[in-house]
Design an enzyme around this catalytic site. Sequence first.
Site: not given
Ligand code: UT7
Length: 326
Positions: A114, A253, A283
Amino acid sequence: MNIYSRILGTGSYFPEKVLTNMELENLVDTSDEWIRTRTGIVERRIADHESNSILGAKAAEKAIEMAGVDKDSIDGIIVATFTGDTIMPATACRIQNHLGIKNNCFAFDIAAACTGFIYAMSVADSMIKNNLAQRIIVIGSERISVTVDWKDRNTCILFGDGAGAVVLGKSEEPGMRSFHINADGSAHNLLTLEALGSDFLSNRYKTTIEENLIKMKGNEVFKIAVRAMADATARAVESSGLKYEDVDFFIPHQANLRIIEAAARRINLTNDKVIITLDKFGNTSAATIPTALDIAVRDGRINKGNNIVAAAFGGGLTWGSMLFTF
Ligand code: UT7
């Protein structure tokens, strides 16, 4: 007389097919509400039939047209991508062919995920300042949809396809003012696409492509990204010779609205100064910054003379920033 590089024209191209959050609800266990509130994304574009090099060439054609230069005056093409048409040759060579540029033009790809567009711009700027080229097309082009595991809700909701391009040319007036590029290879396993790399190929009878598509430890990447993006943004301003109040726009980004807001707060920019496109396009990795720039130039927000800071973060892990006068 000082030699600078300056952006002479911008272009962007997105495939027509729209994939909404609602449609994703039919593919994985997710909701429009979760995707909007956790990321800021509402929809993204999918390239069903257009290759990465076609997306990139279409963006480049628009940038050449805006720059008002003859395509045969282009000395080089640099493409930032992690989703090239082929591993070899470089997608830049295929784009050169699509554009019909035949002579005296180098073409190569840069792999910095990215952050690729900022890395590519820093290379193009150095080449121009060192008299290796007068005009270079720098492209961020991605066809991420074919590399995504459509059963993995952690990643498939995030990405989209598209391409952005600029023509960077030699100038006596300041254009590109500062760059800051960085990487931390110890975190290489936080965001990966292993399929069709040589490690994967050497092991190809024991694994499958499906098991080696994009994988991300989102939460760990998020924590590092918030700090690195904010630090890189501040550093680009501080090393540019300009003051914070001289910055007219921030082009971050487009990975997550919460990361963008944290970086904007760090340089005291209000929301109207931040160019946001991730609601419509998600993204698009190396394409987010050049597409956002082109959109804001064409809708009249960004004008000649504006000072713009851009920052990115991605797989590698890599991050970087640049400040330029448009
Ligand atoms: O461009 C390259 C660089 N990439 C980035 O900068 C991305 C950086 N990361 C992010 O933007 C975020 O971490 C995400 C958007 C990918 C995820 O958001 P988060 O607030 O960090 O969520 P998490 O991974 O901590 O997950 C929280 C919960 C989990 O459930 P439990 O374990 O708490 O029950 C996940 O399984 O959300 C769940 N989850 C979802 N739920 C519904 C993860 N993806 C989804 C989804 N829909 N699509």
